[in-house]
Design an enzyme around this catalytic site. Structure first.
Site, PDB file in Angstrom:
ATOM      1  N   ARG A 101       0.835  -1.194   0.000  1.00 55.80           N
ATOM      2  CA  ARG A 101       0.000   0.000   0.000  1.00 55.80           C
ATOM      3  C   ARG A 101       0.876   1.252   0.000  1.00 55.80           C
ATOM      4  O   ARG A 101       1.990   1.247   0.524  1.00 55.80           O
ATOM      5  CB  ARG A 101      -0.895  -0.025   1.243  1.00 55.80           C
ATOM      6  CG  ARG A 101      -2.108   0.874   1.186  1.00 55.80           C
ATOM      7  CD  ARG A 101      -3.090   0.484   2.283  1.00 55.80           C
ATOM      8  NE  ARG A 101      -2.499   0.651   3.604  1.00 55.80           N
ATOM      9  CZ  ARG A 101      -2.560   1.769   4.323  1.00 55.80           C
ATOM     10  NH1 ARG A 101      -3.183   2.825   3.813  1.00 55.80           N
ATOM     11  NH2 ARG A 101      -2.020   1.844   5.513  1.00 55.80           N
ATOM     12  N   ASN A 116       7.509   1.354   1.356  1.00 55.91           N
ATOM     13  CA  ASN A 116       7.646   0.206   0.452  1.00 55.91           C
ATOM     14  C   ASN A 116       8.592   0.461  -0.712  1.00 55.91           C
ATOM     15  O   ASN A 116       9.079  -0.489  -1.335  1.00 55.91           O
ATOM     16  CB  ASN A 116       6.277  -0.221  -0.065  1.00 55.91           C
ATOM     17  CG  ASN A 116       5.477  -0.958   0.988  1.00 55.91           C
ATOM     18  OD1 ASN A 116       6.006  -1.807   1.685  1.00 55.91           O
ATOM     19  ND2 ASN A 116       4.206  -0.627   1.130  1.00 55.91           N
ATOM     20  N   ARG A 138      -4.997  -2.156  -6.905  1.00 56.76           N
ATOM     21  CA  ARG A 138      -5.873  -2.609  -5.833  1.00 56.76           C
ATOM     22  C   ARG A 138      -7.108  -1.712  -5.767  1.00 56.76           C
ATOM     23  O   ARG A 138      -7.017  -0.498  -5.969  1.00 56.76           O
ATOM     24  CB  ARG A 138      -5.121  -2.550  -4.502  1.00 56.76           C
ATOM     25  CG  ARG A 138      -5.886  -3.134  -3.333  1.00 56.76           C
ATOM     26  CD  ARG A 138      -5.197  -2.856  -2.015  1.00 56.76           C
ATOM     27  NE  ARG A 138      -3.807  -3.290  -1.995  1.00 56.76           N
ATOM     28  CZ  ARG A 138      -3.056  -3.245  -0.900  1.00 56.76           C
ATOM     29  NH1 ARG A 138      -3.556  -2.779   0.236  1.00 56.76           N
ATOM     30  NH2 ARG A 138      -1.799  -3.655  -0.943  1.00 56.76           N
ATOM     31  N   GLN A 185       4.756 -10.487   2.884  1.00 57.34           N
ATOM     32  CA  GLN A 185       4.733  -9.108   3.373  1.00 57.34           C
ATOM     33  C   GLN A 185       6.002  -8.390   2.924  1.00 57.34           C
ATOM     34  O   GLN A 185       7.111  -8.864   3.198  1.00 57.34           O
ATOM     35  CB  GLN A 185       4.640  -9.096   4.897  1.00 57.34           C
ATOM     36  CG  GLN A 185       3.435  -9.840   5.455  1.00 57.34           C
ATOM     37  CD  GLN A 185       2.136  -9.079   5.276  1.00 57.34           C
ATOM     38  OE1 GLN A 185       2.062  -8.118   4.517  1.00 57.34           O
ATOM     39  NE2 GLN A 185       1.100  -9.509   5.965  1.00 57.34           N
ATOM     40  N   ARG A 219      14.790 -22.239  37.603  1.00 55.21           N
ATOM     41  CA  ARG A 219      15.003 -21.486  36.361  1.00 55.21           C
ATOM     42  C   ARG A 219      15.939 -22.259  35.421  1.00 55.21           C
ATOM     43  O   ARG A 219      17.093 -22.541  35.771  1.00 55.21           O
ATOM     44  CB  ARG A 219      15.603 -20.119  36.687  1.00 55.21           C
ATOM     45  CG  ARG A 219      15.723 -19.175  35.505  1.00 55.21           C
ATOM     46  CD  ARG A 219      16.408 -17.874  35.942  1.00 55.21           C
ATOM     47  NE  ARG A 219      16.431 -16.901  34.863  1.00 55.21           N
ATOM     48  CZ  ARG A 219      15.513 -15.957  34.698  1.00 55.21           C
ATOM     49  NH1 ARG A 219      14.491 -15.875  35.538  1.00 55.21           N
ATOM     50  NH2 ARG A 219      15.598 -15.110  33.705  1.00 55.21           N
TER      51      ARG A 219
END
Length: 384
Positions: free
Chosen positions: A11, A21, A73, A104, A159
């Site tokens: 986008r 991007n 889109r 992604q 632990r």
């Protein structure tokens, strides 16, 4: 129908890092890293970059990637509140495919090898979906109703050492794989029997904030990432025989012996490729002694005759050479070449190839006909 397609939603609107991007990171626009990973994965047939931004659209088209389609889109799926699933469903409504790999663009540490191995797991387990994860060995706590905390995955009184912990799987958001039918049925990127692929620890970072950008860029620089650029070097040259190395004519002597007409210019082209360090090979559906002799004369590295599935053979050669199909160039002229043409990094056809071949997307249509120097012309383009 493509068996696997990759969808990269990018986008234009980004509040924390404007136009992130297409902002350059470690020498490339951010989207280029994941586009390369997808394009270099031999199991992915087509890569789609979905965007609402003219700038992203333009940069995507400029990358010279023959597997990449840049698509617009719908505005309603490009808002701040629109889900990634809405983009996937819009894509599924307009395109034919069997499996979708959602990637992604904010995960530039993703590699083609990650995608190759993940798809192998997806297929071996016959999974419905798959997601990428990292394994973290952290001591996890949760807040109780009284606002005090309690441990989730260990006992503070004994632990453990971190290397002794089982660890937990954390979704890193790099990529997801699912079947089209399940995506449409559930409206979700993950459903059914979900498998996982474990990525390297550093892939935990997604670029959402400026701090993430600094960390990821340092990781990319330190790793000296060798993932090849989209317009990458060719390391293997493959060719068909009839209609490419020959003029597709059928010649017979008075005794009935079959003859084939080859071209010396093509021989020189193959020689120049070898001198440039590019391996060469012949893949043909025919099986004749003539071709065996010609292959010896050309000193090709690979000769496969009587082949029905050329793509399968090319993948076998790639495994032997330790390369991907995107580092392969192929020249063919007939319908049995289509699948291989669609999957290699560079593909060409002679001027007299069938119209079904000439109409294929991104194919280089040569000026020379088969048997008259078409291989020489293609080899010259590669070397230039």
């Amino acid at each position: 129908m493509n068996e696997y397609v990759a969808l990269i939603p990018a986008r234009g609107g980004s509040k924390s890092i404007p136009l992130k991007n297409i902002k350059e990171i470690a020498g490339k626009p951010l989207i280029q890293w994941t586009i390369e990973a997808a394009a270099n994965c031999s199991k992915i047939n087509e890569v789609y970059l979905s965007t609402d931004s003219e700038e992203i659209f333009s940069i995507g088209q400029s990358l010279n990637c023959n597997k990449l389609d840049v698509i617009n889109r719908d505005p309603e799926n490009a808002t701040d509140t629109a889900s990634t699933e809405s983009v996937m469903l819009e894509f599924a409504d307009k395109h034919k495919f069997e499996n979708i790999v959602l990637i992604q663009p904010t995960s530039p540490l993703l590699t083609a090898i990650d995608l190759e191995k993940a798809i192998e797991i997806y297929e071996e387990k016959n999974a419905d979906s798959l997601l990428s994860v990292v394994e973290q060995k952290r001591f996890i706590w949760e807040v109780e109703k009284n606002e005090f905390v309690c441990p989730v995955n260990y006992n503070p009184q004994s632990r453990p050492r971190r290397q002794e912990m089982e660890g937990c799987l954390v979704e890193n958001g790099a990529f997801y794989i699912t079947k089209k039918e399940l995506l449409i049925e559930t409206g979700c990127r993950l459903s059914g029997n979900i498998a996982y692929y474990k990525m390297s620890d550093e892939s935990y970072y997604e670029i959402d904030e400026p701090e993430d950008w600094i960390i990821v860029e340092k990781l990319l620089q330190q790793k000296n990432k060798t993932q090849s650029p989209i317009d990458r070097d060719i390391k293997l040259f493959l060719t068909d025989v009839d209609g490419v190395l020959t003029d597709a004519g059928m010649y017979y002597s008075e005794k009935g012996d079959e003859l084939k007409k080859f071209n010396t210019h093509d021989g020189k082209g193959m020689e120049l490729l070898r001198k440039a360090g590019i391996k060469t090979g012949i893949i043909t559906s025919e099986n004749t002694e003539i071709v065996t002799n010609r292959a010896k004369k050309l000193k090709v590295d690979y000769l496969y005759q009587g082949v029905k599935d050329k793509l399968k053979v090319a993948k076998e050669i790639c495994q032997l050479e330790g390369i991907t199909l995107y580092e392969v160039a192929y020249i063919g002229d007939d319908v049995n070449d289509i699948e291989l043409i669609r999957n290699v990094g560079k593909a060409a056809c002679p001027s007299n190839a069938l119209k079904e071949i000439k109409s294929l997307k991104h194919i280089i249509k040569l000026n020379t006909s088969g048997g008259n120097g078409a291989v020489r012309e293609f080899s010259t383009l590669i070397l230039e």
